[in-house]
Design a protein around this motif. Sequence first.
Motif, PDB file in Angstrom:
ATOM      1  N   VAL A  29      -5.490  -5.963  -3.271  1.00  0.00           N
ATOM      2  CA  VAL A  29      -5.549  -4.710  -3.340  1.00  0.00           C
ATOM      3  C   VAL A  29      -5.037  -3.876  -4.321  1.00  0.00           C
ATOM      4  O   VAL A  29      -6.214  -3.083  -5.215  1.00  0.00           O
ATOM      5  CB  VAL A  29      -6.045  -3.982  -2.515  1.00  0.00           C
ATOM      6  N   GLN A  30      -4.193  -4.078  -4.822  1.00  0.00           N
ATOM      7  CA  GLN A  30      -3.282  -3.217  -5.727  1.00  0.00           C
ATOM      8  C   GLN A  30      -3.607  -3.298  -7.017  1.00  0.00           C
ATOM      9  O   GLN A  30      -3.701  -2.758  -7.517  1.00  0.00           O
ATOM     10  CB  GLN A  30      -1.512  -3.436  -5.512  1.00  0.00           C
ATOM     11  N   SER A  31      -3.843  -4.650  -7.578  1.00  0.00           N
ATOM     12  CA  SER A  31      -4.462  -5.475  -8.401  1.00  0.00           C
ATOM     13  C   SER A  31      -5.693  -5.603  -9.204  1.00  0.00           C
ATOM     14  O   SER A  31      -6.488  -5.427 -10.371  1.00  0.00           O
ATOM     15  CB  SER A  31      -4.204  -6.715  -8.724  1.00  0.00           C
ATOM     16  N   ARG A  32      -6.907  -4.443  -7.825  1.00  0.00           N
ATOM     17  CA  ARG A  32      -8.023  -4.199  -8.417  1.00  0.00           C
ATOM     18  C   ARG A  32      -9.274  -3.063  -8.873  1.00  0.00           C
ATOM     19  O   ARG A  32      -7.489  -2.468  -8.691  1.00  0.00           O
ATOM     20  CB  ARG A  32      -8.699  -3.931  -6.529  1.00  0.00           C
ATOM     21  N   GLN A  33      -9.685  -2.674  -9.480  1.00  0.00           N
ATOM     22  CA  GLN A  33      -9.671  -2.109 -10.292  1.00  0.00           C
ATOM     23  C   GLN A  33     -10.086  -0.453  -9.302  1.00  0.00           C
ATOM     24  O   GLN A  33      -9.841   0.360  -9.469  1.00  0.00           O
ATOM     25  CB  GLN A  33     -10.618  -2.418 -10.859  1.00  0.00           C
ATOM     26  N   LYS A  35      -9.789   0.343  -5.397  1.00  0.00           N
ATOM     27  CA  LYS A  35      -8.087   0.062  -4.317  1.00  0.00           C
ATOM     28  C   LYS A  35      -8.462   0.185  -3.319  1.00  0.00           C
ATOM     29  O   LYS A  35      -7.339   0.387  -2.266  1.00  0.00           O
ATOM     30  CB  LYS A  35      -7.553   0.582  -5.013  1.00  0.00           C
ATOM     31  N   LYS A  36      -9.497   0.925  -2.725  1.00  0.00           N
ATOM     32  CA  LYS A  36     -10.173   1.371  -1.682  1.00  0.00           C
ATOM     33  C   LYS A  36     -10.590   0.317  -0.751  1.00  0.00           C
ATOM     34  O   LYS A  36     -11.279  -0.192  -0.869  1.00  0.00           O
ATOM     35  CB  LYS A  36     -11.206   2.611  -1.341  1.00  0.00           C
ATOM     36  N   TRP A  66      -5.118   4.710   0.037  1.00  0.00           N
ATOM     37  CA  TRP A  66      -5.773   3.546  -0.446  1.00  0.00           C
ATOM     38  C   TRP A  66      -6.798   2.647   1.196  1.00  0.00           C
ATOM     39  O   TRP A  66      -6.746   1.706   0.504  1.00  0.00           O
ATOM     40  CB  TRP A  66      -4.788   2.163  -1.261  1.00  0.00           C
TER      41      TRP A  66
END
Length: 313
Positions: A29-33, A35-36, A66
């Motif tokens: 998730v951290q690398s997604r634009q 993040k929620k 998040w």
Amino acid sequence: MNKHLLSIDDVGADEIQEIFTTAAEMHDVQSRQVKKLPALRGRTVINLFFEDSTRTRSSFEIAGKWLSADVINLSAKGSSASKGESLRDTVLTVTAMGIDGLVVRHGASGAAEQISRWVDVPVINAGDGTHEHPTQALLDAYTLTRKLGTLEGKHVAIVGDLTHSRVFRSNLKCLTKLGATVTAVAPPTLMPAGVGDWSKAAGFSVSYDLDEVLSGSRRADAVMMLRVQRERMSGGFFPTAREYTVGYGLTRDRLARLEPGTPILHPGPMNRGLEISADAADALDSAVLDQVSAGVAVRMSVLYHLLAGEETS
Ligand code: ASP
């Protein structure tokens, strides 16, 4: 899983692996634009910090956010605790507002456990005095697992101010639960009292010679440098900073002698030039920033496991 995470004693090896599996998903998730994740929507978590913190508090805040929880930060300095309110009153006041979880850091060992007896929401220990810091140990072990593949049979050296370190105590339990062997390395004045009996009972080794632990056939597969905690020291634990560094610092020379690929960990904040040289802190094998990023993923996982299943009323 236990209701609270007060100590590494609250989680078994299987539960730790479960936390890691969820953390790996959270890590993506951290690398997604965007993040929620919706997992904790409608839940409220309070970060109650009676001691300073950079990484732990902000990563718990990010982790909660998040997961879509509402996160409120409360520190002793800005709260009624600084006006003399008792710990119990502060805790009962914030929980009376209808929160769903409490993340607590306190200078007194045992504070988190005491708080867990006063409230009926999950309590996560974010560091209690010199006792434990379980999420730090989980994120350290998670980082090492990603670097080394497995911890089974691996040898980890934990080096530094062990007397004052809750990170040492939690890591010792966590790493040995996951099958690693640990060598505790410190000058005699910073080695916990009674370490002889303790090491026999808990199954870890003790050394006063860092160079020996970093080389030879039983050399460490990973090195965890711990901070010299001046704020918890009264009196002189070593003659000069220079002497400490020469004996127990991860200096440029020691770094040059480390087997390439040996992860270097430090929970932060680092005293550059004291327990760790700038070269080691910024080395290719330094895992310091990996630990920070793992901190968010592991804390998301812990919040998820402790809070997502809780009934809201
Ligand atoms: N940040 C860690 C802790 O709170 C380590 C340290 O302060 O040296 O225990």
